[in-house]
Design a protein around this motif. Structure first.
Motif, mmCIF file in Angstrom:
data_model
loop_
_atom_site.group_PDB
_atom_site.id
_atom_site.type_symbol
_atom_site.label_atom_id
_atom_site.label_comp_id
_atom_site.label_asym_id
_atom_site.label_seq_id
_atom_site.Cartn_x
_atom_site.Cartn_y
_atom_site.Cartn_z
ATOM 1 N N ASP A 186 0.855 -1.191 0.000
ATOM 2 C CA ASP A 186 0.000 0.000 0.000
ATOM 3 C C ASP A 186 0.889 1.238 0.000
ATOM 4 N N SER A 187 0.296 2.393 -0.156
ATOM 5 C CA SER A 187 1.070 3.630 -0.331
ATOM 6 C C SER A 187 1.985 3.896 0.864
ATOM 7 N N GLU A 188 1.511 3.612 2.079
ATOM 8 C CA GLU A 188 2.316 3.866 3.272
ATOM 9 C C GLU A 188 3.560 2.972 3.309
ATOM 10 N N ASP A 189 3.377 1.679 3.046
ATOM 11 C CA ASP A 189 4.510 0.753 3.063
ATOM 12 C C ASP A 189 5.450 0.990 1.883
ATOM 13 N N LYS A 190 4.882 1.427 0.770
ATOM 14 C CA LYS A 190 5.715 1.725 -0.405
ATOM 15 C C LYS A 190 6.641 2.901 -0.101
ATOM 16 N N ILE A 191 6.107 3.935 0.509
ATOM 17 C CA ILE A 191 6.926 5.092 0.886
ATOM 18 C C ILE A 191 8.009 4.673 1.882
ATOM 19 N N SER A 244 15.508 -5.757 9.494
ATOM 20 C CA SER A 244 14.298 -6.173 10.208
ATOM 21 C C SER A 244 13.037 -5.551 9.601
ATOM 22 N N GLU A 245 13.081 -4.260 9.315
ATOM 23 C CA GLU A 245 11.894 -3.561 8.805
ATOM 24 C C GLU A 245 11.568 -3.978 7.376
ATOM 25 N N VAL A 246 12.592 -4.153 6.557
ATOM 26 C CA VAL A 246 12.347 -4.559 5.176
ATOM 27 C C VAL A 246 11.795 -5.984 5.136
ATOM 28 N N LYS A 247 12.375 -6.891 5.922
ATOM 29 C CA LYS A 247 11.879 -8.261 5.953
ATOM 30 C C LYS A 247 10.428 -8.303 6.421
ATOM 31 N N ALA A 248 10.073 -7.439 7.367
ATOM 32 C CA ALA A 248 8.696 -7.399 7.860
ATOM 33 C C ALA A 248 7.735 -7.012 6.740
ATOM 34 N N SER A 262 16.721 4.167 0.124
ATOM 35 C CA SER A 262 17.370 5.361 -0.423
ATOM 36 C C SER A 262 18.123 6.183 0.616
ATOM 37 N N GLY A 263 17.769 6.032 1.902
ATOM 38 C CA GLY A 263 18.415 6.824 2.946
ATOM 39 C C GLY A 263 19.388 6.015 3.781
ATOM 40 N N ALA A 264 20.026 6.689 4.724
ATOM 41 C CA ALA A 264 20.958 6.036 5.650
ATOM 42 C C ALA A 264 20.190 5.512 6.853
ATOM 43 N N HIS A 265 20.369 4.231 7.167
ATOM 44 C CA HIS A 265 19.646 3.607 8.279
ATOM 45 C C HIS A 265 20.562 2.636 9.005
ATOM 46 N N ASN A 266 20.256 2.386 10.272
ATOM 47 C CA ASN A 266 20.959 1.340 11.011
ATOM 48 C C ASN A 266 20.749 0.016 10.280
#
Length: 321
Positions: free
Chosen positions: A244-249, A266-270, A256-260
């Motif tokens: 959905d639009s929220e998860d796509k964003i 964890s977040e992408v796999k979810a 595209s950004g810097a993340h731990n």
């Protein structure tokens, strides 16, 4: 003959034919990369294909070595482009020596791989060198597509399948076709065994996508490495299609950004799990595997030999590493 027998025969031949000569700084890196191991899947397939089509598999040894040398040439240059420090748990060539040595040794390795085909004569040589050049160019095209995808957030699925076909699968198909050419199989069988290798190679790469994110630590590299590197694999592309639009964003931001790194994995796999992407990927692996098995049925081989190919394909798709 068992797969292990082809592999053992090839490794014995490899040991006798990869020699360090002057200048050592050109040839030592070649000996090093060729000795790092790996499954040796491509040369094994060339030997097996030749044997199945009634040829003397030892006659395909130079073609098998050519394929393996070319594959390792691509690894040297891939590692340079990826700025990778490790290959199969050991230092990459450019990190062990230096960048210029790695480039030059890689070039020499490709030339040597081409020279190996000079063992063959007449029509056999012409067919082999034509296939070699076509495949080598396609691998370069696949690598460029992979580089292009690094700058894109939205990659079409058909473009991704084309990329893995060129970067990985065409060399699998070519390996099998080379064995068939040496065995003087019919043109129809040569083309069909190529199709089998191509479809199996695509399934193999899709399996890599799955194992990188959802495999065990036995896979041989860090789980989630593709996510950390923001690689546009089947999992990511299909998730963008279905989210959905929220998860796509959220997914676009994570890529595209810097993340731990641990949080990103964890977040992408979810997100992948939420939309059933791992199951869809398994379906796609199964689809290409079945395409490969359908190619087997078109071959003019007896049932026993067709079963050898099918068993090999099944074992490849059941791998955990």
């Amino acid at each position: 003959m068992r797969i292990e027998n082809y592999r053992e025969a090839f490794l014995n031949y490899l040991e006798k034919n990869i020699l360090v000569k002057e200048p050592e700084n050109l040839y030592q890196p070649i000996d090093y990369i060729m000795s790092l191991g790996g499954k040796r899947m491509r040369p094994v397939l060339a030997l097996m294909s030749c044997d199945l089509f009634g040829g003397d598999f030892y006659e395909a040894m130079e073609a098998a070595l050519s394929v393996e040398m070319f594959h390792n040439f691509t690894l040297i240059h891939d590692d340079i482009m990826d700025s990778a420090d490790l290959r199969r748990g050991k230092q990459t060539v450019h990190s062990k020596w230096d960048l210029n040595t790695a480039i030059l040794s890689g070039d020499a390795l490709m030339i040597q791989s081409n020279q190996r085909l000079e063992h063959y004569e007449g029509t056999t040589f012409k067919k082999l060198i034509s296939l070699y050049n076509k495949t080598a160019l396609e691998v370069c095209e696949g690598q460029q597509l992979d580089i292009d995808f690094e700058r894109m957030l939205d990659v079409p699925m058909n473009a991704y399948i084309k990329m893995i076909s060129f970067k990985t699968a065409v060399l699998v198909g070519a390996s099998m076709k080379m064995g068939a050419i040496v065995a003087k199989a019919s043109s129809k069988d040569q083309n069909k065994i190529y199709d089998f290798g191509l479809n199996l190679g695509i399934a193999f790469q899709l399996q890599d996508d799955f194992l990188d994110t959802f495999g065990s630590e036995d896979f041989g590299k860090r789980i989630g490495g593709d996510i950390v590197e923001s690689k546009k694999t089947f999992l990511y592309i299909k998730a963008l299609e279905l989210a959905d639009s929220e998860d796509k964003i959220k997914l676009l931001d994570l890529y595209s950004g810097a993340h731990n790194e641990d949080e990103k994995i964890s977040e992408v796999k979810a997100i992948f799990i939420k939309y059933g992407i791992p199951e869809l990927l398994q379906d796609e692996i199964q689809r290409f595997t079945l395409k490969a098995f359908n190619d087997i049925e078109s071959l003019s081989l007896d049932k026993l030999k067709k079963a050898v190919l099918k068993d090999f394909g099944m074992s490849l798709m059941k791998r955990k590493t």
